[in-house]
Design a protein around this motif. Structure first.
Motif, PDB file in Angstrom:
ATOM      1  N   PHE A  18       0.832  -1.220   0.000  1.00 20.42           N
ATOM      2  CA  PHE A  18       0.000   0.000   0.000  1.00 20.42           C
ATOM      3  C   PHE A  18       0.854   1.252   0.000  1.00 20.42           C
ATOM      4  O   PHE A  18       0.590   2.208  -0.732  1.00 20.42           O
ATOM      5  CB  PHE A  18      -0.923  -0.010   1.215  1.00 20.42           C
ATOM      6  CG  PHE A  18      -1.866   1.146   1.230  1.00 20.42           C
ATOM      7  CD1 PHE A  18      -3.047   1.111   0.496  1.00 20.42           C
ATOM      8  CD2 PHE A  18      -1.568   2.307   1.942  1.00 20.42           C
ATOM      9  CE1 PHE A  18      -3.892   2.183   0.481  1.00 20.42           C
ATOM     10  CE2 PHE A  18      -2.417   3.385   1.927  1.00 20.42           C
ATOM     11  CZ  PHE A  18      -3.583   3.310   1.198  1.00 20.42           C
ATOM     12  N   GLY A  22       0.960   4.091  -2.664  1.00 19.25           N
ATOM     13  CA  GLY A  22       0.690   5.474  -2.247  1.00 19.25           C
ATOM     14  C   GLY A  22       1.787   6.417  -2.706  1.00 19.25           C
ATOM     15  O   GLY A  22       1.511   7.513  -3.208  1.00 19.25           O
ATOM     16  N   PHE A  49      -4.075   7.655 -10.841  1.00 21.78           N
ATOM     17  CA  PHE A  49      -5.358   6.985 -10.606  1.00 21.78           C
ATOM     18  C   PHE A  49      -5.184   5.475 -10.568  1.00 21.78           C
ATOM     19  O   PHE A  49      -5.819   4.791  -9.749  1.00 21.78           O
ATOM     20  CB  PHE A  49      -6.356   7.353 -11.709  1.00 21.78           C
ATOM     21  CG  PHE A  49      -6.831   8.781 -11.611  1.00 21.78           C
ATOM     22  CD1 PHE A  49      -6.611   9.509 -10.453  1.00 21.78           C
ATOM     23  CD2 PHE A  49      -7.502   9.376 -12.658  1.00 21.78           C
ATOM     24  CE1 PHE A  49      -7.056  10.821 -10.375  1.00 21.78           C
ATOM     25  CE2 PHE A  49      -7.932  10.666 -12.561  1.00 21.78           C
ATOM     26  CZ  PHE A  49      -7.713  11.399 -11.427  1.00 21.78           C
ATOM     27  N   LEU A  52      -3.882   4.455  -7.285  1.00 23.75           N
ATOM     28  CA  LEU A  52      -4.950   4.541  -6.289  1.00 23.75           C
ATOM     29  C   LEU A  52      -5.859   3.326  -6.380  1.00 23.75           C
ATOM     30  O   LEU A  52      -6.292   2.778  -5.353  1.00 23.75           O
ATOM     31  CB  LEU A  52      -5.759   5.816  -6.495  1.00 23.75           C
ATOM     32  CG  LEU A  52      -5.294   7.011  -5.680  1.00 23.75           C
ATOM     33  CD1 LEU A  52      -6.173   8.209  -5.979  1.00 23.75           C
ATOM     34  CD2 LEU A  52      -5.337   6.686  -4.200  1.00 23.75           C
ATOM     35  N   TYR A  56      -6.946   0.740  -3.542  1.00 25.71           N
ATOM     36  CA  TYR A  56      -8.292   0.288  -3.196  1.00 25.71           C
ATOM     37  C   TYR A  56      -8.302  -1.232  -3.117  1.00 25.71           C
ATOM     38  O   TYR A  56      -8.920  -1.825  -2.215  1.00 25.71           O
ATOM     39  CB  TYR A  56      -9.305   0.742  -4.238  1.00 25.71           C
ATOM     40  CG  TYR A  56      -9.530   2.243  -4.256  1.00 25.71           C
ATOM     41  CD1 TYR A  56      -9.352   3.010  -3.107  1.00 25.71           C
ATOM     42  CD2 TYR A  56      -9.958   2.884  -5.413  1.00 25.71           C
ATOM     43  CE1 TYR A  56      -9.570   4.367  -3.138  1.00 25.71           C
ATOM     44  CE2 TYR A  56     -10.180   4.237  -5.442  1.00 25.71           C
ATOM     45  CZ  TYR A  56      -9.983   4.981  -4.295  1.00 25.71           C
ATOM     46  OH  TYR A  56     -10.196   6.301  -4.329  1.00 25.71           O
ATOM     47  N   VAL A  58      -5.824  -3.213  -2.363  1.00 26.23           N
ATOM     48  CA  VAL A  58      -5.184  -3.639  -1.120  1.00 26.23           C
ATOM     49  C   VAL A  58      -6.135  -3.457   0.055  1.00 26.23           C
ATOM     50  O   VAL A  58      -6.182  -4.273   0.974  1.00 26.23           O
ATOM     51  CB  VAL A  58      -3.881  -2.859  -0.886  1.00 26.23           C
ATOM     52  CG1 VAL A  58      -3.285  -3.195   0.484  1.00 26.23           C
ATOM     53  CG2 VAL A  58      -2.892  -3.173  -1.980  1.00 26.23           C
ATOM     54  N   LEU A  59      -6.956  -2.406  -0.004  1.00 28.80           N
ATOM     55  CA  LEU A  59      -7.891  -2.147   1.085  1.00 28.80           C
ATOM     56  C   LEU A  59      -9.151  -2.998   0.971  1.00 28.80           C
ATOM     57  O   LEU A  59     -10.156  -2.676   1.619  1.00 28.80           O
ATOM     58  CB  LEU A  59      -8.274  -0.659   1.110  1.00 28.80           C
ATOM     59  CG  LEU A  59      -7.172   0.307   1.550  1.00 28.80           C
ATOM     60  CD1 LEU A  59      -7.643   1.738   1.398  1.00 28.80           C
ATOM     61  CD2 LEU A  59      -6.793   0.043   2.998  1.00 28.80           C
ATOM     62  N   THR A  60      -9.134  -3.984   0.099  1.00 31.65           N
ATOM     63  CA  THR A  60     -10.224  -4.932  -0.127  1.00 31.65           C
ATOM     64  C   THR A  60     -11.464  -4.329  -0.753  1.00 31.65           C
ATOM     65  O   THR A  60     -12.537  -4.909  -0.716  1.00 31.65           O
ATOM     66  CB  THR A  60     -10.669  -5.641   1.171  1.00 31.65           C
ATOM     67  OG1 THR A  60     -11.328  -4.682   1.990  1.00 31.65           O
ATOM     68  CG2 THR A  60      -9.497  -6.283   1.888  1.00 31.65           C
ATOM     69  N   ALA A  61     -11.352  -3.101  -1.337  1.00 34.57           N
ATOM     70  CA  ALA A  61     -12.511  -2.502  -2.001  1.00 34.57           C
ATOM     71  C   ALA A  61     -12.391  -2.791  -3.491  1.00 34.57           C
ATOM     72  O   ALA A  61     -12.064  -1.895  -4.285  1.00 34.57           O
ATOM     73  CB  ALA A  61     -12.572  -1.015  -1.727  1.00 34.57           C
ATOM     74  N   PHE A  63     -14.589  -3.620  -5.897  1.00 32.11           N
ATOM     75  CA  PHE A  63     -15.522  -3.020  -6.853  1.00 32.11           C
ATOM     76  C   PHE A  63     -15.163  -1.562  -7.128  1.00 32.11           C
ATOM     77  O   PHE A  63     -15.128  -1.113  -8.257  1.00 32.11           O
ATOM     78  CB  PHE A  63     -16.945  -3.147  -6.323  1.00 32.11           C
ATOM     79  CG  PHE A  63     -17.968  -2.696  -7.308  1.00 32.11           C
ATOM     80  CD1 PHE A  63     -18.191  -3.432  -8.476  1.00 32.11           C
ATOM     81  CD2 PHE A  63     -18.689  -1.535  -7.124  1.00 32.11           C
ATOM     82  CE1 PHE A  63     -19.122  -3.000  -9.389  1.00 32.11           C
ATOM     83  CE2 PHE A  63     -19.611  -1.111  -8.036  1.00 32.11           C
ATOM     84  CZ  PHE A  63     -19.842  -1.854  -9.186  1.00 32.11           C
ATOM     85  N   VAL A  64     -14.888  -0.864  -6.062  1.00 38.42           N
ATOM     86  CA  VAL A  64     -14.496   0.543  -6.228  1.00 38.42           C
ATOM     87  C   VAL A  64     -13.241   0.647  -7.081  1.00 38.42           C
ATOM     88  O   VAL A  64     -13.117   1.535  -7.935  1.00 38.42           O
ATOM     89  CB  VAL A  64     -14.274   1.205  -4.844  1.00 38.42           C
ATOM     90  CG1 VAL A  64     -13.751   2.612  -4.994  1.00 38.42           C
ATOM     91  CG2 VAL A  64     -15.559   1.214  -4.058  1.00 38.42           C
ATOM     92  N   VAL A  67     -14.256   0.180 -10.698  1.00 37.42           N
ATOM     93  CA  VAL A  67     -14.972   1.387 -11.168  1.00 37.42           C
ATOM     94  C   VAL A  67     -13.998   2.541 -11.368  1.00 37.42           C
ATOM     95  O   VAL A  67     -14.076   3.296 -12.346  1.00 37.42           O
ATOM     96  CB  VAL A  67     -16.072   1.782 -10.164  1.00 37.42           C
ATOM     97  CG1 VAL A  67     -16.657   3.134 -10.506  1.00 37.42           C
ATOM     98  CG2 VAL A  67     -17.177   0.745 -10.180  1.00 37.42           C
ATOM     99  N   GLN A  68     -13.061   2.628 -10.465  1.00 43.27           N
ATOM    100  CA  GLN A  68     -12.021   3.681 -10.581  1.00 43.27           C
ATOM    101  C   GLN A  68     -11.298   3.549 -11.916  1.00 43.27           C
ATOM    102  O   GLN A  68     -11.154   4.518 -12.668  1.00 43.27           O
ATOM    103  CB  GLN A  68     -11.035   3.532  -9.411  1.00 43.27           C
ATOM    104  CG  GLN A  68      -9.746   4.281  -9.570  1.00 43.27           C
ATOM    105  CD  GLN A  68      -9.813   5.653  -8.921  1.00 43.27           C
ATOM    106  OE1 GLN A  68     -10.871   6.025  -8.417  1.00 43.27           O
ATOM    107  NE2 GLN A  68      -8.733   6.399  -8.994  1.00 43.27           N
ATOM    108  N   GLY A 136     -15.468  -5.838   0.096  1.00 48.08           N
ATOM    109  CA  GLY A 136     -15.919  -4.821  -0.847  1.00 48.08           C
ATOM    110  C   GLY A 136     -16.163  -5.391  -2.227  1.00 48.08           C
ATOM    111  O   GLY A 136     -15.987  -4.699  -3.222  1.00 48.08           O
TER     112      GLY A 136
END
Lengths: 178, 119, 628
Positions: A18, A22, A49, A52, A56, A58-61, A63-64, A67-68, A136
């Protein structure tokens, strides 16, 4: 919600990944706002992007993250490139991409960073979150949107429609204001 | 994972976006910087959603909404930039000075302010 | 009786108000002969004539009964006083009231007779003057003020009239204000007399506070300590010197001749300048008790009479000759007062009022005829103006003190009084010597003026254009009847007043005076015989220059007082313009500059605005974090 906070050192693998992502995101963002070439700025934006989106993931999101990639990298940056093209901006290096406001901007930017970072560090120094894979994913998120958040979702679609009409009205030359 | 990491990265990203909005001359670059700031917010939303283990996934849903709104904003923003470009042949924000007062009242020798006629 | 006195005072005042307010309302006819609005003439003459008639009636009333003391008390023994109201001031009350005494009646007669003569005379003298209505109204106002001074029973009420007189004097001297010199003379007269009036006012305060009343009768009756009396009378003396043109405040009077000649006759010869003498006589018991004051008055009078007479000898302007002669004669009255004889002073005041008014009116006729004030432009007018010649000869005879004219008797009374004065030895010696020498000089300058005006070759030049003021085109005729009548009437008292024999004639001193006067006249006559075209004033030799410039006193005053004051005034103006105004303008300029500086932010650059906005938000956030 507060779990026993492990020490910052040694970092876990997730944290290392992460942080690397970052650093890439922030570094390419810095290049976006400092580069002397307009098109390069758009391309560095893609990198930022993308990094990023990795974050996301890595943060287990998940789907986001997708979409990103889809909307930001696929749609928005392309739109921006179209904008660059349509305003006949110089493609090569141009010296005057920065306004005379640079120093004040730098001061404000650094001050913002200082304030936000110090406040966040002070506030969340001991907060820790264990990551659970699949939290997520598309399914839980989809059910949440179409159950709980369906009304804001519909309102948002109306907003999108209005933005669409607005963009058409603004960009067409044969519609004249009264 | 420590919450501080995503929070600090989002704060830095936001500050870079602030700098870009304030320092860049080209309107499209300003729009890009706005996108950076929006992304910083998104990262924050996602991180806190994960941390708080929200059963309704409010943070991530809101992130999606923000992405949609950002798309709409870029579309409208670009339309405005194009309209400005058509009328002014430039998209440099520091050359769009219509917000300034048209004229400055000059003090005349007898001390009374006299507003010059603006045509 | 007190009602009559009030009417006498009020009538001219109403005439002045009417003349000022109503003379021009609705147009009205213009008198064909005088060239001024007919209504203004009626407003001018009728109230004064009414006052004169009432004064006669008052005199008849006052003459009843027996009285002893000074001659006016034996003539007009009946006294009366009354008061309209008492103004409670918190300390010493002011009683608004009049008092008729023998002295008041006597001087009142003089005032109304001269004022009436001057009003009639002015109709002819100011032929066609567009400002005649205001001019005559001011004369009426002056008459009223002078009568108020004469009949007032309270010192502060008297002071009101005293100041109004000063104001009228200023207005009338500056009648032809278009000429810069005239308005300057007016301002000079105003300021110099005002300077004296400051002392006068404080003298009144001293007396009022000491006697616990401003009523003249109370003050005279009060037992005041000598120190208070001396202080008060010395202060009063300043006002007297200012009003009566005594050394050292006399310099305004010669310049006051810039006014129309009737004004010179009325105000600056017969009445206003006599007010100072009148006040001293009215408060005479106080002055008798104050030996140092009388010594000061004696020295001032001694210097004034001789200096002014010498200055008169060297003047070329006929009116200035008469002005200096007025100063000299007033000094005689002051000398009599200093010597302790108020009778002689008032006697001389009365005769002088008559003959000096006559002289001025004659001089006015001559000036009207010739078109110039300068004696070098006159000469040989005897044939052209027979009546003026005769009357002016009477006037000059009275001035010189030749029998049988009135001046002979009054001046002899003064000199006899000085001879037997109750003064400090040195002051008395100085005064007596000065008085005798002045008699000779008076003879000399009167003879010189008489000869230069009426005898010798004609020097008159016809002027192409009448200058504003003195000049009229020479037409070789006698003055209009409205001017001749007052002259003729005034000649009678000038000639005959002396035969009232109010003061016993001291034959010995009278003979000495006569010889000295004739000696002075004879020297001038001999010089003139030998060279008719030369100015007899050349007899003075090297003293001619200082005499002509009145011993450079004006220059000295200009250097000592006027210029420092002007410098100070310029400094104040400069301070005001740079410091006070500078502060005001500077604050405005600073605001503008600051706003221009602040306005730099308002340059239309949206980025700058956002920068400021974010910086502000940051500051608030930091503040919230730190303080909260």
């Amino acid at each position: 919600m507060n779990f026993a906070s492990p020490a910052f050192w040694p970092p876990t693998t997730q944290e290392i990944v992460f942080l690397l992502l970052g650093v890439i995101a922030v570094g390419s963002a810095v290049l976006v706002v400092t580069t002397r070439q307009l098109v390069h700025a758009a391309l560095w934006l893609v990198v930022s992007f993308g990094a990023l989106a990795g974050g996301y993931l890595v943060l287990t999101a998940e789907f986001v993250a997708w979409v990103q990639i889809l909307i930001y990298v696929g749609a928005i940056v392309v739109l921006l490139l179209f904008g660059i093209m349509l305003t006949r901006a110089p493609i090569g290096r141009s010296a005057d991409l920065d306004s005379g406001n640079q120093i004040a901007a730098l001061v404000v930017g650094v001050a913002t960073a200082g304030v936000l970072v110090s406040v966040l560090v002070a506030g969340f120094r001991h907060a820790y979150m264990p990551l659970t894979p699949g939290a997520g994913a598309a399914k839980p998120l989809g059910s949440s949107i179409f159950r709980t958040w369906v009304l804001p979702f519909e309102a948002l679609s109306v907003l999108l429609l209005a933005a669409l009409i607005g963009a058409i009205v603004l960009s067409r030359t044969d519609i004249r204001g009264r | 994972m420590h919450v501080v990491y995503p929070a600090v990265i989002s704060a830095l990203l936001f500050s870079v976006g602030v700098y870009g909005v304030l320092a860049r001359r080209n309107a499209i670059l300003v729009l890009m910087s706005v996108e950076l700031m929006l992304n910083a917010v998104n990262l924050n939303l996602v991180a806190f959603d994960v941390w708080l283990r929200d059963q309704l996934h409010g943070g991530q849903v809101l992130t999606l909404f923000v992405i949609v709104i950002a798309a709409a904003e870029v579309g409208l923003g670009l339309a405005i930039v194009l309209a400005v470009f058509r009328t002014r042949r430039t998209v440099d924000v520091d050359r769009l000075r219509d917000l300034a007062e048209p004229d400055f009242p000059q003090p005349s020798p007898n001390g009374q302010a006299k507003v010059r006629e603006s045509s | 009786m007190i009602t009559i006195a009030a009417l006498i005072v009020l009538l001219p005042f109403l005439g002045a108000a009417g003349g000022l307010l109503l003379s021009r309302v609705g147009g009205g006819p213009i008198s064909a002969r005088a060239g001024v609005p007919t209504r203004a003439i009626w407003f001018a003459i009728l109230p004064t004539a009414g006052s004169a008639l009432l004064t006669v009636w008052l005199a008849v009333q006052a003459a009843k009964g027996d009285g002893t003391g000074a001659f006016w008390d034996s003539w007009f023994p009946a006294e009366a006083s009354g008061q309209l109201t008492v103004v409670d001031t918190g300390a010493v009350p002011i009683s608004v009231g009049l008092a008729v005494t023998g002295l008041s009646v006597l001087v009142g007669i003089l005032v109304v007779v001269v004022a009436l003569g001057v009003q009639v005379y002015s109709v002819g003298y100011l032929h066609g003057d567009s400002r005649y209505p205001s001019y005559s109204a001011f004369i009426s106002l002056f008459t009223s003020a002078m009568l108020l001074v004469v009949y007032s029973g309270d010192l502060l009420v008297l002071y009101v009239g005293w100041e109004v007189m000063g104001l009228c004097s200023y207005l009338l001297i500056g009648h032809w204000w278009e000429e810069k010199a005239n308005s300057r003379s007016a301002v000079k007269a105003f300021l110099v007399t005002r300077l004296g009036d400051v002392g006068f006012l404080f003298g009144i305060f001293t007396l009022g506070m000491a006697a616990k009343s401003f009523r003249i009768s109370d003050i005279l009756a009060a037992q005041l300590p000598t120190a208070t009396v001396v202080t008060a009378t010395l202060l009063l003396l300043a006002g007297v010197a200012g009003k009566s043109a005594q050394v050292p405040l006399h310099t305004w009077l010669p310049d006051a001749m810039a006014g129309p000649t009737p004004i010179s006759a009325l105000i600056h010869a017969a009445t206003m300048v006599a007010a100072g003498i009148f006040i001293v006589a009215r408060l005479y018991p106080l002055f008798l008790a104050a030996q140092p004051t009388r010594d000061v008055l004696a020295v001032s009078a001694a210097l004034g009479m001789l200096g002014a007479a010498l200055a008169a000898l060297a003047q070329d302007d006929l009116k200035r000759v008469l002005a200096y002669s007025t100063i000299s004669q007033l000094a005689y009255m002051a000398a009599a007062l200093a010597a302790g004889s108020d009778e002689a002073a008032i006697f001389h005041l009365t005769t002088h009022g008559a003959f000096k008014a006559l002289l001025f009116l004659c001089a006015g006729a001559v000036i009207h005829h010739v078109g110039s004030n300068l004696m070098s432009r006159m000469g040989g007018l005897r044939a052209a103006m027979p009546l003026t010649f005769v009357t002016m000869t009477i006037g000059f005879a009275a001035l010189m003190g030749l029998p049988p004219a009135s001046g002979f008797f009054s001046k002899d009374a003064v000199i006899a009084a000085v001879e037997h004065a109750r003064l400090t030895d040195a002051a008395q010696l100085l005064l007596y010597a000065s008085a005798l020498v002045t008699v000779g000089v008076t003879g000399a300058y009167a003879t010189r003026a008489w000869l230069r005006t009426f005898f010798g070759p004609t020097q008159v030049e016809a002027l192409p254009e009448p200058e504003p003021g003195t000049a009229h085109v020479f037409d070789g005729r006698e003055a209009p009847p409205s001017m001749l009548w007052p002259i003729g009437i005034l000649a009678i008292p000038a000639l005959a007043l002396g035969w009232t024999s109010v003061v016993e004639l001291d034959l010995g001193s009278a003979a000495i005076d006569l010889v000295i006067a004739l000696l002075g006249a004879g020297v001038v006559y001999a010089f003139w015989r030998s060279a008719p075209t030369r100015d007899p004033a050349r007899l003075l030799g090297p003293f001619y220059g200082p005499c002509a410039r009145a011993f450079y006193l004006d220059t000295v005053y200009a250097m000592v007082f006027v210029r420092p004051v002007l410098w100070l005034a310029q400094g104040v103006v400069h301070t005001d313009a740079t410091l006070v105004d500078g502060a005001v303008r500077g604050s405005g300029r600073a605001t503008l500059g600051l706003s221009r500086f602040v306005r730099l932010a308002q340059n239309g650059n949206a980025q700058l605005y956002v920068t400021g906005l974010l910086a502000g938000v940051l500051l608030i956030a930091v503040g919230a974090v730190v303080l909260g």
